[in-house]
Design a protein around this motif. Structure first.
Motif, PDB file in Angstrom:
ATOM      1  N   ILE A 255      49.420  47.124  30.261  1.00  0.00           N
ATOM      2  CA  ILE A 255      49.286  48.456  29.656  1.00  0.00           C
ATOM      3  C   ILE A 255      49.398  48.333  28.143  1.00  0.00           C
ATOM      4  O   ILE A 255      50.309  47.689  27.623  1.00  0.00           O
ATOM      5  CB  ILE A 255      50.283  49.470  30.271  1.00  0.00           C
ATOM      6  N   LEU A 256      48.427  48.908  27.460  1.00  0.00           N
ATOM      7  CA  LEU A 256      48.378  48.824  25.997  1.00  0.00           C
ATOM      8  C   LEU A 256      48.822  50.135  25.383  1.00  0.00           C
ATOM      9  O   LEU A 256      48.448  51.205  25.869  1.00  0.00           O
ATOM     10  CB  LEU A 256      46.937  48.568  25.524  1.00  0.00           C
ATOM     11  N   PHE A 257      49.597  50.034  24.306  1.00  0.00           N
ATOM     12  CA  PHE A 257      49.936  51.246  23.550  1.00  0.00           C
ATOM     13  C   PHE A 257      49.699  50.993  22.071  1.00  0.00           C
ATOM     14  O   PHE A 257      50.020  49.922  21.558  1.00  0.00           O
ATOM     15  CB  PHE A 257      51.400  51.663  23.763  1.00  0.00           C
ATOM     16  N   ASP A 258      49.135  51.976  21.409  1.00  0.00           N
ATOM     17  CA  ASP A 258      48.982  51.889  19.957  1.00  0.00           C
ATOM     18  C   ASP A 258      49.169  53.271  19.363  1.00  0.00           C
ATOM     19  O   ASP A 258      48.785  54.273  19.970  1.00  0.00           O
ATOM     20  CB  ASP A 258      47.593  51.358  19.585  1.00  0.00           C
ATOM     21  N   ILE A 259      49.759  53.301  18.191  1.00  0.00           N
ATOM     22  CA  ILE A 259      49.999  54.572  17.517  1.00  0.00           C
ATOM     23  C   ILE A 259      48.688  55.183  17.021  1.00  0.00           C
ATOM     24  O   ILE A 259      48.565  56.406  16.912  1.00  0.00           O
ATOM     25  CB  ILE A 259      51.009  54.362  16.346  1.00  0.00           C
ATOM     26  N   ALA A 260      47.724  54.317  16.720  1.00  0.00           N
ATOM     27  CA  ALA A 260      46.425  54.822  16.238  1.00  0.00           C
ATOM     28  C   ALA A 260      45.641  55.366  17.438  1.00  0.00           C
ATOM     29  O   ALA A 260      45.377  54.634  18.392  1.00  0.00           O
ATOM     30  CB  ALA A 260      45.652  53.711  15.547  1.00  0.00           C
ATOM     31  N   GLU A 261      45.309  56.622  17.332  1.00  0.00           N
ATOM     32  CA  GLU A 261      44.676  57.297  18.465  1.00  0.00           C
ATOM     33  C   GLU A 261      43.360  56.621  18.853  1.00  0.00           C
ATOM     34  O   GLU A 261      42.548  56.285  18.003  1.00  0.00           O
ATOM     35  CB  GLU A 261      44.387  58.749  18.075  1.00  0.00           C
TER      36      GLU A 261
ATOM     37  N   ILE B 132      38.300  45.762  27.734  1.00  0.00           N
ATOM     38  CA  ILE B 132      38.892  44.593  28.416  1.00  0.00           C
ATOM     39  C   ILE B 132      38.801  44.775  29.942  1.00  0.00           C
ATOM     40  O   ILE B 132      38.491  43.836  30.671  1.00  0.00           O
ATOM     41  CB  ILE B 132      40.349  44.358  27.965  1.00  0.00           C
ATOM     42  N   ALA B 133      39.053  45.989  30.406  1.00  0.00           N
ATOM     43  CA  ALA B 133      38.974  46.241  31.855  1.00  0.00           C
ATOM     44  C   ALA B 133      37.572  45.901  32.367  1.00  0.00           C
ATOM     45  O   ALA B 133      37.419  45.296  33.439  1.00  0.00           O
ATOM     46  CB  ALA B 133      39.309  47.698  32.152  1.00  0.00           C
ATOM     47  N   GLN B 134      36.561  46.250  31.601  1.00  0.00           N
ATOM     48  CA  GLN B 134      35.190  45.958  32.033  1.00  0.00           C
ATOM     49  C   GLN B 134      34.919  44.454  32.007  1.00  0.00           C
ATOM     50  O   GLN B 134      34.168  43.936  32.844  1.00  0.00           O
ATOM     51  CB  GLN B 134      34.194  46.731  31.157  1.00  0.00           C
TER      52      GLN B 134
ATOM     53  N   LYS C 269      43.042  52.993  24.039  1.00  0.00           N
ATOM     54  CA  LYS C 269      42.114  53.455  25.078  1.00  0.00           C
ATOM     55  C   LYS C 269      40.797  52.663  25.016  1.00  0.00           C
ATOM     56  O   LYS C 269      40.330  52.127  26.027  1.00  0.00           O
ATOM     57  CB  LYS C 269      41.831  54.955  24.845  1.00  0.00           C
ATOM     58  N   GLY C 270      40.240  52.576  23.818  1.00  0.00           N
ATOM     59  CA  GLY C 270      38.960  51.884  23.659  1.00  0.00           C
ATOM     60  C   GLY C 270      39.061  50.417  24.046  1.00  0.00           C
ATOM     61  O   GLY C 270      38.211  49.879  24.765  1.00  0.00           O
TER      62      GLY C 270
ATOM     63  N   ILE D  59      52.560  46.491  22.937  1.00  0.00           N
ATOM     64  CA  ILE D  59      52.700  47.590  21.979  1.00  0.00           C
ATOM     65  C   ILE D  59      52.097  47.152  20.652  1.00  0.00           C
ATOM     66  O   ILE D  59      52.553  46.183  20.037  1.00  0.00           O
ATOM     67  CB  ILE D  59      54.179  47.984  21.833  1.00  0.00           C
ATOM     68  N   GLY D  60      51.037  47.859  20.261  1.00  0.00           N
ATOM     69  CA  GLY D  60      50.205  47.431  19.133  1.00  0.00           C
ATOM     70  C   GLY D  60      48.967  46.785  19.728  1.00  0.00           C
ATOM     71  O   GLY D  60      49.007  45.634  20.165  1.00  0.00           O
ATOM     72  N   ALA D  61      47.906  47.576  19.822  1.00  0.00           N
ATOM     73  CA  ALA D  61      46.663  47.061  20.439  1.00  0.00           C
ATOM     74  C   ALA D  61      45.658  46.679  19.358  1.00  0.00           C
ATOM     75  O   ALA D  61      44.462  46.901  19.494  1.00  0.00           O
ATOM     76  CB  ALA D  61      46.077  48.098  21.392  1.00  0.00           C
ATOM     77  N   GLY D  62      46.166  46.119  18.275  1.00  0.00           N
ATOM     78  CA  GLY D  62      45.296  45.629  17.198  1.00  0.00           C
ATOM     79  C   GLY D  62      44.653  44.313  17.614  1.00  0.00           C
ATOM     80  O   GLY D  62      44.530  44.010  18.813  1.00  0.00           O
ATOM     81  N   ALA D  63      44.279  43.533  16.614  1.00  0.00           N
ATOM     82  CA  ALA D  63      43.548  42.291  16.890  1.00  0.00           C
ATOM     83  C   ALA D  63      44.349  41.343  17.789  1.00  0.00           C
ATOM     84  O   ALA D  63      43.838  40.846  18.801  1.00  0.00           O
ATOM     85  CB  ALA D  63      43.212  41.615  15.563  1.00  0.00           C
ATOM     86  N   VAL D  64      45.600  41.109  17.451  1.00  0.00           N
ATOM     87  CA  VAL D  64      46.396  40.127  18.197  1.00  0.00           C
ATOM     88  C   VAL D  64      46.780  40.670  19.583  1.00  0.00           C
ATOM     89  O   VAL D  64      46.641  39.971  20.595  1.00  0.00           O
ATOM     90  CB  VAL D  64      47.656  39.725  17.394  1.00  0.00           C
ATOM     91  N   GLY D  65      47.237  41.912  19.630  1.00  0.00           N
ATOM     92  CA  GLY D  65      47.660  42.495  20.909  1.00  0.00           C
ATOM     93  C   GLY D  65      46.513  42.543  21.908  1.00  0.00           C
ATOM     94  O   GLY D  65      46.669  42.178  23.079  1.00  0.00           O
ATOM     95  N   ALA D  66      45.350  42.979  21.453  1.00  0.00           N
ATOM     96  CA  ALA D  66      44.208  43.092  22.351  1.00  0.00           C
ATOM     97  C   ALA D  66      43.725  41.711  22.799  1.00  0.00           C
ATOM     98  O   ALA D  66      43.341  41.528  23.956  1.00  0.00           O
ATOM     99  CB  ALA D  66      43.074  43.850  21.664  1.00  0.00           C
ATOM    100  N   THR D  67      43.773  40.739  21.895  1.00  0.00           N
ATOM    101  CA  THR D  67      43.332  39.389  22.280  1.00  0.00           C
ATOM    102  C   THR D  67      44.291  38.777  23.298  1.00  0.00           C
ATOM    103  O   THR D  67      43.867  38.070  24.217  1.00  0.00           O
ATOM    104  CB  THR D  67      43.199  38.482  21.035  1.00  0.00           C
ATOM    105  N   ALA D  68      45.572  39.073  23.155  1.00  0.00           N
ATOM    106  CA  ALA D  68      46.543  38.604  24.156  1.00  0.00           C
ATOM    107  C   ALA D  68      46.204  39.214  25.517  1.00  0.00           C
ATOM    108  O   ALA D  68      46.211  38.522  26.543  1.00  0.00           O
ATOM    109  CB  ALA D  68      47.964  38.979  23.736  1.00  0.00           C
ATOM    110  N   ALA D  69      45.881  40.501  25.512  1.00  0.00           N
ATOM    111  CA  ALA D  69      45.536  41.177  26.771  1.00  0.00           C
ATOM    112  C   ALA D  69      44.279  40.563  27.382  1.00  0.00           C
ATOM    113  O   ALA D  69      44.211  40.320  28.593  1.00  0.00           O
ATOM    114  CB  ALA D  69      45.317  42.670  26.513  1.00  0.00           C
TER     115      ALA D  69
END
Ligand code: APR
Length: 314
Positions: A32-38, A48-50, A42-43, A9-19
Protein backbone atom coordinates in the motif's frame (compact mmCIF):
# COMPACT_ATOMS: atom_id res chain seq x y z
CA UNK A 1 -3.99 -16.65 6.82
CA UNK A 2 -1.44 -13.97 7.54
CA UNK A 3 -0.87 -11.71 4.55
CA UNK A 4 2.55 -10.29 3.89
CA UNK A 5 1.80 -6.59 3.78
CA UNK A 6 4.18 -3.71 3.17
CA UNK A 7 3.35 -0.02 3.50
CA UNK A 8 5.38 2.56 1.62
CA UNK A 9 5.08 6.14 2.78
CA UNK A 10 6.29 8.54 0.11
CA UNK A 11 5.45 7.27 -3.36
CA UNK A 12 8.10 9.35 -5.10
CA UNK A 13 10.85 7.95 -7.28
CA UNK A 14 12.45 5.69 -4.65
CA UNK A 15 9.25 4.54 -2.93
CA UNK A 16 7.52 3.64 -6.17
CA UNK A 17 10.59 1.83 -7.52
CA UNK A 18 10.77 -0.22 -4.33
CA UNK A 19 7.12 -1.16 -4.83
CA UNK A 20 7.76 -2.09 -8.44
CA UNK A 21 10.80 -4.18 -7.55
CA UNK A 22 8.92 -6.01 -4.81
CA UNK A 23 5.97 -6.71 -7.06
CA UNK A 24 8.22 -8.09 -9.81
CA UNK A 25 9.78 -10.46 -7.28
CA UNK A 26 6.38 -11.46 -5.88
CA UNK A 27 7.72 -11.06 -2.34
CA UNK A 28 4.57 -9.83 -0.63
CA UNK A 29 0.83 -10.25 -0.96
CA UNK A 30 0.03 -6.62 -0.61
CA UNK A 31 1.70 -3.23 -0.96
CA UNK A 32 0.00 0.00 0.00
CA UNK A 33 1.40 3.35 -1.08
CA UNK A 34 0.78 6.67 0.62
CA UNK A 35 1.90 10.10 -0.47
CA UNK A 36 0.99 13.56 0.72
CA UNK A 37 0.91 14.82 -2.86
CA UNK A 38 -2.57 14.18 -4.13
CA UNK A 39 -2.84 11.65 -6.93
CA UNK A 40 0.79 10.50 -6.77
CA UNK A 41 0.17 7.31 -4.78
CA UNK A 42 -2.98 6.56 -6.75
CA UNK A 43 -1.38 7.02 -10.16
CA UNK A 44 1.71 4.98 -9.28
CA UNK A 45 -0.35 2.24 -7.62
CA UNK A 46 -2.51 1.83 -10.74
CA UNK A 47 0.53 1.74 -13.02
CA UNK A 48 2.44 -0.78 -10.86
CA UNK A 49 -0.69 -2.91 -10.35
CA UNK A 50 -1.07 -3.16 -14.12
CA UNK A 51 2.59 -4.17 -14.46
CA UNK A 52 1.99 -7.15 -12.18
CA UNK A 53 -0.10 -8.81 -14.89
CA UNK A 54 3.20 -10.17 -16.24
CA UNK A 55 4.85 -10.79 -12.87
CA UNK A 56 5.56 -14.33 -11.63
CA UNK A 57 3.25 -13.94 -8.62
CA UNK A 58 0.37 -11.61 -8.04
CA UNK A 59 0.73 -8.71 -5.64
CA UNK A 60 -2.11 -6.41 -4.70
CA UNK A 61 -1.03 -2.80 -5.05
CA UNK A 62 -3.24 -0.07 -3.66
CA UNK A 63 -3.04 3.58 -2.74
CA UNK A 64 -4.00 4.85 0.69
CA UNK A 65 -6.47 7.69 0.78
CA UNK A 66 -5.29 8.61 4.26
CA UNK A 67 -2.53 7.48 6.64
CA UNK A 68 -5.12 5.35 8.46
CA UNK A 69 -5.30 3.07 5.42
CA UNK A 70 -1.67 2.03 5.94
CA UNK A 71 -2.80 -0.36 8.64
CA UNK A 72 -1.66 -3.75 9.83
CA UNK A 73 1.59 -3.69 7.85
CA UNK A 74 4.45 -6.08 8.64
CA UNK A 75 6.91 -3.54 7.30
CA UNK A 76 6.60 0.18 6.67
CA UNK A 77 9.17 1.81 4.39
CA UNK A 78 9.52 5.56 4.86
CA UNK A 79 10.84 7.52 1.88
CA UNK A 80 8.85 10.68 2.56
CA UNK A 81 10.82 13.87 2.53
CA UNK A 82 11.74 16.95 0.60
CA UNK A 83 14.94 17.40 -1.39
CA UNK A 84 17.33 20.21 -0.52
CA UNK A 85 16.58 23.39 -2.43
CA UNK A 86 19.05 26.13 -3.24
CA UNK A 87 18.27 28.48 -0.35
CA UNK A 88 17.99 25.77 2.34
CA UNK A 89 20.76 25.21 4.83
CA UNK A 90 21.61 21.68 5.96
CA UNK A 91 19.91 22.58 9.22
CA UNK A 92 16.72 23.73 7.46
CA UNK A 93 16.51 20.48 5.50
CA UNK A 94 17.18 18.40 8.57
CA UNK A 95 14.42 20.09 10.58
CA UNK A 96 11.90 19.91 7.71
CA UNK A 97 12.48 16.20 7.14
CA UNK A 98 12.54 15.46 10.87
CA UNK A 99 9.09 17.08 11.22
CA UNK A 100 7.85 14.96 8.33
CA UNK A 101 9.25 11.87 10.14
CA UNK A 102 7.39 12.85 13.29
CA UNK A 103 4.00 13.11 11.61
CA UNK A 104 4.51 9.99 9.50
CA UNK A 105 5.81 7.89 12.38
CA UNK A 106 2.98 8.89 14.72
CA UNK A 107 0.61 7.43 12.15
CA UNK A 108 2.69 4.24 11.80
CA UNK A 109 2.57 3.78 15.58
CA UNK A 110 -1.21 4.11 15.47
CA UNK A 111 -2.07 2.03 12.43
CA UNK A 112 0.79 -0.49 12.07
CA UNK A 113 1.93 -0.84 15.68
CA UNK A 114 3.72 -4.15 15.10
CA UNK A 115 5.65 -3.13 11.99
CA UNK A 116 9.35 -3.02 11.38
CA UNK A 117 10.26 0.40 9.93
CA UNK A 118 12.80 0.81 7.16
CA UNK A 119 13.92 4.43 7.00
CA UNK A 120 15.14 5.75 3.65
CA UNK A 121 14.70 9.50 4.06
CA UNK A 122 17.77 11.68 4.28
CA UNK A 123 19.89 12.59 6.11
CA UNK A 124 19.55 8.88 6.64
CA UNK A 125 21.33 8.18 9.89
CA UNK A 126 19.84 11.21 11.65
CA UNK A 127 16.32 10.36 10.43
CA UNK A 128 16.78 6.78 11.63
CA UNK A 129 17.81 8.15 15.02
CA UNK A 130 14.77 10.44 15.08
CA UNK A 131 12.43 7.52 14.35
CA UNK A 132 14.05 5.43 17.07
CA UNK A 133 13.49 8.21 19.60
CA UNK A 134 9.98 9.12 18.43
CA UNK A 135 8.70 5.54 18.56
CA UNK A 136 10.58 4.46 21.65
CA UNK A 137 10.49 0.98 20.07
CA UNK A 138 13.22 -1.60 20.49
CA UNK A 139 16.06 -0.67 18.18
CA UNK A 140 15.79 -3.88 16.17
CA UNK A 141 12.55 -2.59 14.62
CA UNK A 142 14.03 0.61 13.14
CA UNK A 143 16.43 0.02 10.28
CA UNK A 144 18.13 2.65 8.14
CA UNK A 145 18.66 1.67 4.50
CA UNK A 146 22.17 2.72 3.62
CA UNK A 147 24.76 -0.04 3.38
CA UNK A 148 22.52 -2.11 1.09
CA UNK A 149 22.71 0.67 -1.49
CA UNK A 150 26.25 1.85 -0.86
CA UNK A 151 27.42 -1.77 -0.90
CA UNK A 152 25.79 -2.34 -4.29
CA UNK A 153 27.57 0.77 -5.52
CA UNK A 154 30.86 -0.52 -4.18
CA UNK A 155 30.37 -3.93 -5.83
CA UNK A 156 29.65 -2.15 -9.11
CA UNK A 157 32.92 -0.26 -8.85
CA UNK A 158 34.85 -3.44 -8.06
CA UNK A 159 33.32 -5.17 -11.06
CA UNK A 160 34.20 -2.21 -13.27
CA UNK A 161 37.84 -2.53 -12.23
CA UNK A 162 38.01 -6.31 -12.57
CA UNK A 163 35.73 -7.00 -15.52
CA UNK A 164 34.61 -10.26 -13.94
CA UNK A 165 32.84 -11.60 -10.87
CA UNK A 166 29.49 -9.81 -11.33
CA UNK A 167 27.01 -11.16 -8.79
CA UNK A 168 29.85 -12.70 -6.78
CA UNK A 169 31.19 -9.59 -5.13
CA UNK A 170 30.74 -9.07 -1.39
CA UNK A 171 29.80 -5.70 0.02
CA UNK A 172 30.73 -3.85 3.17
CA UNK A 173 30.17 -0.16 3.82
CA UNK A 174 30.07 1.27 7.34
CA UNK A 175 29.57 4.64 9.00
CA UNK A 176 27.24 7.32 7.71
CA UNK A 177 25.26 7.35 4.49
CA UNK A 178 26.99 10.52 3.36
CA UNK A 179 30.35 12.08 2.67
CA UNK A 180 32.12 10.20 5.46
CA UNK A 181 30.84 6.74 4.54
CA UNK A 182 33.43 4.01 4.86
CA UNK A 183 33.50 1.54 1.96
CA UNK A 184 35.71 -1.40 2.89
CA UNK A 185 36.48 -3.17 -0.39
CA UNK A 186 39.63 -4.66 1.13
CA UNK A 187 37.42 -6.69 3.49
CA UNK A 188 35.30 -8.37 0.81
CA UNK A 189 35.70 -11.29 -1.55
CA UNK A 190 34.99 -11.98 -5.19
CA UNK A 191 33.80 -15.56 -5.27
CA UNK A 192 36.03 -16.96 -2.56
CA UNK A 193 39.02 -14.81 -3.46
CA UNK A 194 39.92 -11.87 -1.18
CA UNK A 195 39.82 -8.61 -3.14
CA UNK A 196 43.31 -7.64 -2.03
CA UNK A 197 44.61 -10.60 -4.05
CA UNK A 198 43.01 -9.04 -7.13
CA UNK A 199 43.40 -5.28 -6.78
CA UNK A 200 46.22 -2.98 -5.74
CA UNK A 201 45.95 -0.52 -2.88
CA UNK A 202 45.67 2.35 -5.40
CA UNK A 203 42.86 0.62 -7.23
CA UNK A 204 41.03 0.11 -3.95
CA UNK A 205 41.47 3.77 -3.04
CA UNK A 206 39.85 4.65 -6.33
CA UNK A 207 36.96 2.26 -5.62
CA UNK A 208 36.47 3.86 -2.20
CA UNK A 209 36.32 7.34 -3.71
CA UNK A 210 33.99 6.33 -6.53
CA UNK A 211 31.67 4.53 -4.12
CA UNK A 212 31.48 7.64 -1.94
CA UNK A 213 30.61 9.83 -4.89
CA UNK A 214 28.44 7.18 -6.57
CA UNK A 215 25.19 8.98 -5.77
CA UNK A 216 26.50 12.34 -6.96
CA UNK A 217 27.68 10.83 -10.25
CA UNK A 218 24.10 9.87 -11.09
CA UNK A 219 22.84 13.34 -10.16
CA UNK A 220 25.42 14.79 -12.54
CA UNK A 221 23.95 12.83 -15.46
CA UNK A 222 20.27 12.81 -14.55
CA UNK A 223 19.82 16.04 -12.64
CA UNK A 224 18.06 13.97 -9.98
CA UNK A 225 19.23 11.25 -7.64
CA UNK A 226 19.07 7.58 -8.53
CA UNK A 227 16.11 5.41 -7.68
CA UNK A 228 16.56 2.00 -9.30
CA UNK A 229 19.41 0.91 -7.04
CA UNK A 230 17.83 2.46 -3.92
CA UNK A 231 14.48 0.86 -4.78
CA UNK A 232 16.08 -2.55 -5.32
CA UNK A 233 18.14 -2.21 -2.11
CA UNK A 234 14.95 -1.54 -0.14
CA UNK A 235 13.30 -4.58 -1.74
CA UNK A 236 16.32 -6.72 -0.85
CA UNK A 237 15.91 -5.76 2.80
CA UNK A 238 12.14 -6.28 2.76
CA UNK A 239 12.66 -9.77 1.29
CA UNK A 240 15.15 -10.60 4.04
CA UNK A 241 12.66 -9.56 6.74
CA UNK A 242 9.60 -11.27 5.25
CA UNK A 243 11.50 -14.47 4.45
CA UNK A 244 13.37 -14.43 7.76
CA UNK A 245 16.53 -14.88 5.71
CA UNK A 246 19.05 -14.06 8.46
CA UNK A 247 21.39 -12.44 5.93
CA UNK A 248 24.09 -9.87 6.62
CA UNK A 249 23.42 -6.38 5.25
CA UNK A 250 25.03 -3.17 6.51
CA UNK A 251 22.28 -0.96 7.92
CA UNK A 252 21.97 2.07 10.13
CA UNK A 253 20.99 1.16 13.68
CA UNK A 254 21.04 2.72 17.12
CA UNK A 255 24.31 1.80 18.77
CA UNK A 256 24.24 0.88 22.44
CA UNK A 257 27.90 0.43 23.17
CA UNK A 258 28.83 -1.41 19.97
CA UNK A 259 32.03 -0.08 18.39
CA UNK A 260 32.39 2.08 21.51
CA UNK A 261 29.42 4.39 20.81
CA UNK A 262 25.96 4.94 22.26
CA UNK A 263 22.95 7.15 21.58
CA UNK A 264 23.87 7.49 17.91
CA UNK A 265 22.80 5.62 14.79
CA UNK A 266 25.34 4.50 12.20
CA UNK A 267 25.84 1.94 9.49
CA UNK A 268 27.26 -1.37 10.69
CA UNK A 269 26.86 -4.93 9.45
CA UNK A 270 23.72 -6.51 10.89
CA UNK A 271 21.75 -9.72 10.44
CA UNK A 272 18.24 -9.20 9.01
CA UNK A 273 15.36 -11.54 9.78
CA UNK A 274 11.72 -11.56 10.83
CA UNK A 275 12.37 -9.40 13.90
CA UNK A 276 14.18 -6.75 11.89
CA UNK A 277 17.74 -6.50 13.13
CA UNK A 278 18.49 -9.88 14.65
CA UNK A 279 22.09 -9.21 15.54
CA UNK A 280 24.73 -6.50 15.24
CA UNK A 281 28.07 -7.77 14.04
CA UNK A 282 31.03 -6.14 15.75
CA UNK A 283 34.06 -6.27 13.54
CA UNK A 284 37.59 -5.83 14.78
CA UNK A 285 38.50 -2.52 13.10
CA UNK A 286 42.07 -1.52 12.35
CA UNK A 287 43.30 1.85 13.55
CA UNK A 288 42.68 3.65 10.25
CA UNK A 289 39.09 2.41 9.99
CA UNK A 290 38.45 3.25 13.65
CA UNK A 291 39.56 6.82 12.97
CA UNK A 292 37.29 7.04 9.93
CA UNK A 293 34.38 5.62 11.92
CA UNK A 294 34.94 8.28 14.57
CA UNK A 295 34.71 11.05 11.97
CA UNK A 296 31.56 9.48 10.57
CA UNK A 297 29.99 9.28 14.03
CA UNK A 298 30.88 12.91 14.72
CA UNK A 299 29.08 13.98 11.56
CA UNK A 300 25.93 12.07 12.50
CA UNK A 301 26.10 13.35 16.08
CA UNK A 302 26.25 16.94 14.86
CA UNK A 303 22.98 16.32 12.99
CA UNK A 304 21.39 14.75 16.07
CA UNK A 305 22.59 17.73 18.12
CA UNK A 306 20.72 20.07 15.78
CA UNK A 307 17.51 18.17 16.58
CA UNK A 308 18.27 18.33 20.29
CA UNK A 309 19.11 22.07 20.15
CA UNK A 310 15.75 22.66 18.43
CA UNK A 311 13.98 20.80 21.27
CA UNK A 312 12.76 18.19 18.78
CA UNK A 313 12.43 15.40 21.34
CA UNK A 314 10.75 17.46 24.08
N1 APR B 1 3.76 12.08 3.94
C1 APR B 1 3.82 11.32 2.83
N2 APR B 1 4.59 11.60 1.76
C2 APR B 1 5.32 12.73 1.81
C3 APR B 1 5.31 13.58 2.93
C4 APR B 1 4.48 13.22 4.04
N3 APR B 1 4.40 13.98 5.13
N4 APR B 1 6.14 14.61 2.67
C5 APR B 1 6.66 14.42 1.44
N5 APR B 1 6.16 13.28 0.91
C6 APR B 1 6.43 12.67 -0.40
C7 APR B 1 6.53 13.66 -1.54
O1 APR B 1 5.26 14.10 -1.98
C8 APR B 1 7.26 12.82 -2.59
O2 APR B 1 6.39 12.18 -3.50
O3 APR B 1 7.67 12.01 -0.40
C9 APR B 1 8.02 11.77 -1.76
C10 APR B 1 9.51 11.84 -1.93
O4 APR B 1 9.79 11.44 -3.22
P1 APR B 1 10.85 12.17 -4.19
O5 APR B 1 10.79 13.64 -3.97
O6 APR B 1 10.64 11.61 -5.55
O7 APR B 1 12.24 11.71 -3.59
P2 APR B 1 12.97 10.31 -3.83
O8 APR B 1 13.99 10.47 -4.89
O9 APR B 1 11.97 9.23 -3.93
O10 APR B 1 13.75 10.18 -2.45
C11 APR B 1 13.05 9.93 -1.24
O11 APR B 1 14.89 8.97 -0.12
O12 APR B 1 17.10 8.78 -0.74
C12 APR B 1 16.18 9.51 0.00
O13 APR B 1 17.09 11.74 0.00
C13 APR B 1 16.08 10.94 -0.48
O14 APR B 1 14.81 11.70 1.42
C14 APR B 1 14.73 11.31 0.06
C15 APR B 1 13.96 10.01 -0.06
Amino acid sequence: MHRRKVGIIGAGAVGATAAYSLSMMGTCNEIILFDIAEGVAKGKAIDIAQSTHYAPNSTIITAAESPADVEGCDIVVITAGVPRKGDMTREDLLMINAKIMKSVVEDVMKYSPDAVIICVSNPLDVMTYAITRITGWERNRIIGMAGALDGARMAYQIYNKLGFGAGQIGTLVMGDHGQNMIPLPQKVQVGDVPVNELLSREEMEEIIERTRTGGAEIVKYLGTSGYYAPGRAIAHMVEALLNDSQIVVSSSVLLQGEYGYSDVTAGVPVVLGKNGIEKIIELELDEETRAKFKISIEGITSGIDILKANHFFE
